[in-house]
Design a protein around this motif. Structure first.
Motif, PDB file in Angstrom:
ATOM      1  N   ILE A  59       1.324  -1.065  -0.536  1.00  0.00           N
ATOM      2  CA  ILE A  59      -0.245   0.037   0.292  1.00  0.00           C
ATOM      3  C   ILE A  59       0.493   0.844   0.236  1.00  0.00           C
ATOM      4  N   LEU A  60       1.664   1.524   0.648  1.00  0.00           N
ATOM      5  CA  LEU A  60       2.607   2.700   0.757  1.00  0.00           C
ATOM      6  C   LEU A  60       3.368   2.237  -1.030  1.00  0.00           C
ATOM      7  N   VAL A  61       3.364   1.594  -1.722  1.00  0.00           N
ATOM      8  CA  VAL A  61       4.095   2.168  -2.735  1.00  0.00           C
ATOM      9  C   VAL A  61       2.707   2.213  -3.345  1.00  0.00           C
ATOM     10  N   LEU A  62       1.944   1.973  -3.185  1.00  0.00           N
ATOM     11  CA  LEU A  62       1.051   1.893  -4.674  1.00  0.00           C
ATOM     12  C   LEU A  62       0.677   3.325  -3.920  1.00  0.00           C
ATOM     13  N   PHE A  63       0.763   3.706  -3.023  1.00  0.00           N
ATOM     14  CA  PHE A  63       0.386   5.463  -2.828  1.00  0.00           C
ATOM     15  C   PHE A  63       1.553   6.613  -3.534  1.00  0.00           C
ATOM     16  N   GLY A  64       2.279   5.723  -3.370  1.00  0.00           N
ATOM     17  CA  GLY A  64       3.558   6.290  -4.713  1.00  0.00           C
ATOM     18  C   GLY A  64       3.306   6.847  -5.442  1.00  0.00           C
ATOM     19  N   ALA A  65       3.234   5.426  -6.560  1.00  0.00           N
ATOM     20  CA  ALA A  65       2.637   5.230  -7.771  1.00  0.00           C
ATOM     21  C   ALA A  65       1.423   6.437  -8.347  1.00  0.00           C
ATOM     22  N   LEU A  66       0.737   5.994  -6.800  1.00  0.00           N
ATOM     23  CA  LEU A  66      -0.773   7.529  -7.328  1.00  0.00           C
ATOM     24  C   LEU A  66       0.320   8.700  -7.565  1.00  0.00           C
ATOM     25  N   VAL A  67       0.579   9.498  -6.580  1.00  0.00           N
ATOM     26  CA  VAL A  67       1.594  10.433  -6.448  1.00  0.00           C
ATOM     27  C   VAL A  67       2.205  10.930  -8.002  1.00  0.00           C
ATOM     28  N   ALA A  68       2.539   9.979  -8.359  1.00  0.00           N
ATOM     29  CA  ALA A  68       3.733   9.878  -9.278  1.00  0.00           C
ATOM     30  C   ALA A  68       2.345   9.425 -11.358  1.00  0.00           C
ATOM     31  N   GLY A  69       1.407   8.977 -10.596  1.00  0.00           N
ATOM     32  CA  GLY A  69       0.543   9.269 -12.356  1.00  0.00           C
ATOM     33  C   GLY A  69      -0.750  10.483 -11.891  1.00  0.00           C
ATOM     34  N   PHE A  70      -1.180  10.968 -10.443  1.00  0.00           N
ATOM     35  CA  PHE A  70      -2.017  11.869 -10.689  1.00  0.00           C
ATOM     36  C   PHE A  70      -1.473  13.551 -10.185  1.00  0.00           C
ATOM     37  N   GLY A  71      -0.067  13.160  -9.845  1.00  0.00           N
ATOM     38  CA  GLY A  71       0.168  14.486  -9.635  1.00  0.00           C
ATOM     39  C   GLY A  71       1.127  15.460 -10.078  1.00  0.00           C
ATOM     40  N   ARG A  72       0.868  14.807 -11.957  1.00  0.00           N
ATOM     41  CA  ARG A  72       1.000  15.615 -13.064  1.00  0.00           C
ATOM     42  C   ARG A  72       1.447  17.652 -13.169  1.00  0.00           C
ATOM     43  N   ASN A  73       0.351  17.522 -12.656  1.00  0.00           N
ATOM     44  CA  ASN A  73       0.241  19.202 -11.769  1.00  0.00           C
ATOM     45  C   ASN A  73       1.222  19.517 -10.917  1.00  0.00           C
ATOM     46  N   LEU A  74       1.509  19.155  -9.838  1.00  0.00           N
ATOM     47  CA  LEU A  74       2.856  19.530  -9.152  1.00  0.00           C
ATOM     48  C   LEU A  74       3.439  20.063  -9.893  1.00  0.00           C
ATOM     49  N   PRO A  75       4.360  20.890  -8.921  1.00  0.00           N
ATOM     50  CA  PRO A  75       5.421  21.372  -9.833  1.00  0.00           C
ATOM     51  C   PRO A  75       6.784  20.558  -9.393  1.00  0.00           C
ATOM     52  N   ALA A  76       7.321  20.731 -10.707  1.00  0.00           N
ATOM     53  CA  ALA A  76       8.631  19.235 -10.751  1.00  0.00           C
ATOM     54  C   ALA A  76       9.391  19.493  -9.326  1.00  0.00           C
ATOM     55  N   THR A  77       9.634  19.976  -8.513  1.00  0.00           N
ATOM     56  CA  THR A  77      10.549  19.637  -7.588  1.00  0.00           C
ATOM     57  C   THR A  77      10.085  19.093  -6.776  1.00  0.00           C
ATOM     58  N   LEU A  78       8.753  19.855  -6.388  1.00  0.00           N
ATOM     59  CA  LEU A  78       8.029  19.117  -5.186  1.00  0.00           C
ATOM     60  C   LEU A  78       7.697  18.132  -5.715  1.00  0.00           C
ATOM     61  N   ARG A  79       7.193  17.476  -6.753  1.00  0.00           N
ATOM     62  CA  ARG A  79       7.039  16.633  -6.905  1.00  0.00           C
ATOM     63  C   ARG A  79       8.338  15.196  -6.864  1.00  0.00           C
ATOM     64  N   ALA A  80       9.240  15.437  -7.106  1.00  0.00           N
ATOM     65  CA  ALA A  80      10.824  14.820  -7.451  1.00  0.00           C
ATOM     66  C   ALA A  80      10.485  14.607  -5.276  1.00  0.00           C
ATOM     67  N   ASN A  81      10.459  15.485  -4.743  1.00  0.00           N
ATOM     68  CA  ASN A  81      10.955  16.266  -2.765  1.00  0.00           C
ATOM     69  C   ASN A  81      10.028  14.671  -2.500  1.00  0.00           C
ATOM     70  N   VAL A  82       8.799  15.171  -2.947  1.00  0.00           N
ATOM     71  CA  VAL A  82       7.410  13.654  -2.594  1.00  0.00           C
ATOM     72  C   VAL A  82       8.091  12.605  -2.560  1.00  0.00           C
TER      73      VAL A  82
END
Length: 663
Positions: free
Chosen positions: A102-125
């Protein structure tokens, strides 16, 4: 060979997670787009590898491959297929695999649905979240390897813990973990923002959907766990303030505070420091719960591990992540701007009051949970902190919160009129008071405080709808116009109202089940009867049966209302032959919102059976209220505004003052 593939996939997932934990953060520091773009790819790849490893472990349970130690210890070839599947997470090693999945599932969801995040923020998250993944993958591989072998392989397994052989286990742990582990994303957002040193309203809007999703799943998970304990353990209770129950309840309380604080930050750019602190604290409490369950410091039906080595490893994870996050917070907090100001009487003020009560309640539960453990470790003295302590300390904090809940949505941002908000709640208060009087009239001798508490729950329910009625304009504009406005209200407004309504429903159920339930403990022989709450229960007979991995004595009862038979009930005593462990299966019949609960006891020398009967008044409202709260969470999540980033403010042209936008 297949099992080795699962083990190898887990090792490879660790290697990929190490890349995800280092390269994107380095890229964010250097503002290197190529390095930052490694984050989403590695997040998805880690999910694929962990899912593959988990699938291999599940296969081993399904085919009863007892060459794996964990399968031998927690399965049996005669177990039903559903319990073989749930048995994967019904033990320490498998449950940690589900935790990491579940931990890595949430990480993959951020990768998939976080495209509108600033690049630096997404990378750090994704980088921060990967460090959590690395820690727990190391924990699994070094101390809790689910692919550890036995040679030679036993011919038969030792069976799953009998109380875990229940359909509730198929849904309770995954949903609980979706909430528990889901707060890792809000933690990662907080640490990533502290690393970057930039926190604003957009950050709050990006965090809020993840916090809301985790809170919603945790709500359902806790409710299902409560109901599972209620019907499976045969004790007739729905909550016991067990330390492990508290371990999931504390993140729920802190997560509730986080949701409301993030709303203030999103709307007014206020409470920045407090919101970041809550994001760290909520996941810290989730990690603390993991430590309590798996360190061996607690003895509980929920606890998995007793190996001190595992406890030390998780304690090290706690110190590194919680200590590191708070250290970073201490370094950065002074540089963060406080944001917008507001009057004490305002919606912000109401939400701050909400946070004050919730966090104080969390601290109370935390002290009551950890104090006995700390005292025993320091002095060797053992004490028990149970329901009396929590009831006396928790209730006084929550009752004022219930009084304040309907006020928040009715108050304006920045500055509000408390009297005007109170006037809009006159109807809700009146209905609540009439309900309390009706309860005292109908239930002769009812405790006054219980009747008032039920009235308080009704007040919260009616008050939750008041905001929708006011915003639609019912009573001020033509009905057709008000109806159109009502339908057009934002889904988040409906979600808030529904969640608060569910809170009131749950309060009514809790109070009624506590104050108006009745109990009878009798010894009965076939043909004898016992009366409870106007129902007559007749003991018909007892039959024996052998089913799968257990033998059972099954008692049959008839439930009569006057001379009319209204239900059949069965309750059984099971003996699981492999573990030689007995269990009790309760018989439950629902009448309206109340339940007749019957638990079969031991056989007596005279041929009778001990039978415990409970009449649980309105008890189903407890879980119905929790499900309504979760429905409110999902309704809010369906609002598109929660899935997009907050717009950035336009810079003011030099030399031209720009008016502050109206709130």
């Amino acid at each position: 060979m297949i099992n080795e593939l699962g083990h190898y996939a887990l090792v490879l997932a660790l290697a990929v997670a190490l890349v995800q934990a280092s390269v994107p953060i380095l890229g964010a520091h250097r503002r290197d787009a190529g390095l930052m773009n490694v984050a989403p790819v590695t997040a998805v790849l880690t999910l694929v590898l962990v899912a593959l490893s988990y699938a291999v472990l599940t296969r081993a349970y399904l085919v009863s491959d007892f060459s794996l130690k964990t399968v031998w210890e927690n399965s049996h070839s005669m177990m039903p297929t559903i319990f073989k599947v749930t048995g994967v997470w019904g033990n320490h090693e498998g449950s940690m695999m589900l935790w990491v999945l579940i931990l890595v599932l949430f990480g993959a969801l951020v990768a998939g649905f976080g495209r509108n995040l600033p690049a630096t923020l997404r990378a750090n998250v994704l980088g921060v979240q990967a460090w959590v993944t690395v820690a727990f993958l190391l924990f699994i591989l070094l101390t809790s390897n689910p692919f550890a072998r036995l040679d030679p392989a036993p011919l038969e397994g030792q069976d799953l813990n009998p109380i875990l052989q229940d359909y509730g286990l198929a849904v309770h742990p995954p949903l609980l973990y979706l909430g528990y582990v889901g707060f890792s994303i809000t933690f990662a957002f907080a640490v990533a923002a502290l690393i970057d040193g930039h926190i604003d309203a957009a950050w709050a809007r990006w965090v809020r959907p993840w916090a809301l999703a985790a809170w919603t799943f945790l709500t359902i998970g806790i409710a299902l766990g409560s109901y599972w304990s209620y019907y499976e353990l045969g004790w007739g209770g729905w909550w016991f303030w067990d330390p492990v129950e508290n371990a999931s309840f504390m993140p729920w309380l802190a997560g509730t505070a986080l949701l409301h604080s993030a709303l203030v930050m999103e709307k007014r750019e206020a409470l920045k420091i407090w919101t970041v602190l809550l994001a760290i604290l909520t996941f810290s409490l989730s990690l603390l719960g993991t430590f309590l369950v798996r360190s061996g410091v607690l003895t509980s039906v929920h606890a998995f591990a007793t190996d001190p080595t595992r406890g030390v490893f998780i304690l090290a994870i706690l110190v590194i992540f919680i200590g590191g996050a708070f250290a970073l917070f201490a370094l950065r907090a002074s540089a963060l701007r406080q944001g917008g100001l507001f009057a004490p009487i305002s919606r912000e003020g109401a939400l701050v009051l909400n946070n004050l009560f919730l966090t104080t309640a969390t601290a109370t539960v935390l002290v009551g949970t950890l104090y006995p453990l700390a005292l025993e470790s320091l002095t060797g003295a053992k004490i028990s902190v149970g329901p009396p302590f929590f009831n006396l300390t928790f209730a006084p904090l929550i009752i004022p919160l219930f009084l304040a809940v309907p006020f928040g949505p009715l108050m304006a941002w920045k500055r509000a009129d408390l009297l005007a908000a109170a006037q809009r709640l006159y109807l809700a208060a009146g209905i609540g008071l009439l309900t309390a009087l009706a309860v005292m009239f109908v239930a002769t001798g009812a405790p006054v405080l219980a009747a008032l508490a039920i009235g308080l729950g009704v007040y919260v329910m009616v008050g939750a709808m008041a905001d929708l009625v006011q915003r639609a304009g019912f009573g001020r504009v033509p009905a057709a116009t008000a109806a159109r406005r009502f339908v057009g209200l934002p889904r988040s407004a409906f979600g808030t109202a529904v969640a608060h309504f569910g809170l009131g429903v749950a309060l009514v159920g809790i109070v009624a089940a506590t104050a108006f339930s009745s109990e009878a403990i009798v010894t009965m022989k076939p043909g004898e009867t016992q009366t409870i709450a106007g129902y007559t229960v007749r003991f018909d007979d007892v039959t024996q049966a052998t089913r799968g991995t257990y033998d059972a004595d099954i008692a049959h009862f008839s439930v009569m209302r006057g001379s009319t038979k209204v239900a059949d009930l069965t309750s059984s005593k099971r003996l699981y032959t492999t573990r030689r462990q007995p269990t009790t299966e309760a018989g439950i019949k629902t009448f309206g919102f109340s339940q007749l609960y019957l638990s079969l006891g031991d056989a007596q020398d005279d041929g009778g059976r001990v039978v415990r009967l409970w009449w649980k008044s309105w008890v189903t409202l407890i879980w119905l209220g929790a499900l309504v709260m979760a429905a409110g969470g999902f309704t809010s999540l369906s609002d598109r505004r929660l899935r997009i980033g907050a717009p950035t403010r336009r810079r003011k042209p030099a030399g031209r003052p720009v008016a502050e936008p109206a709130e």
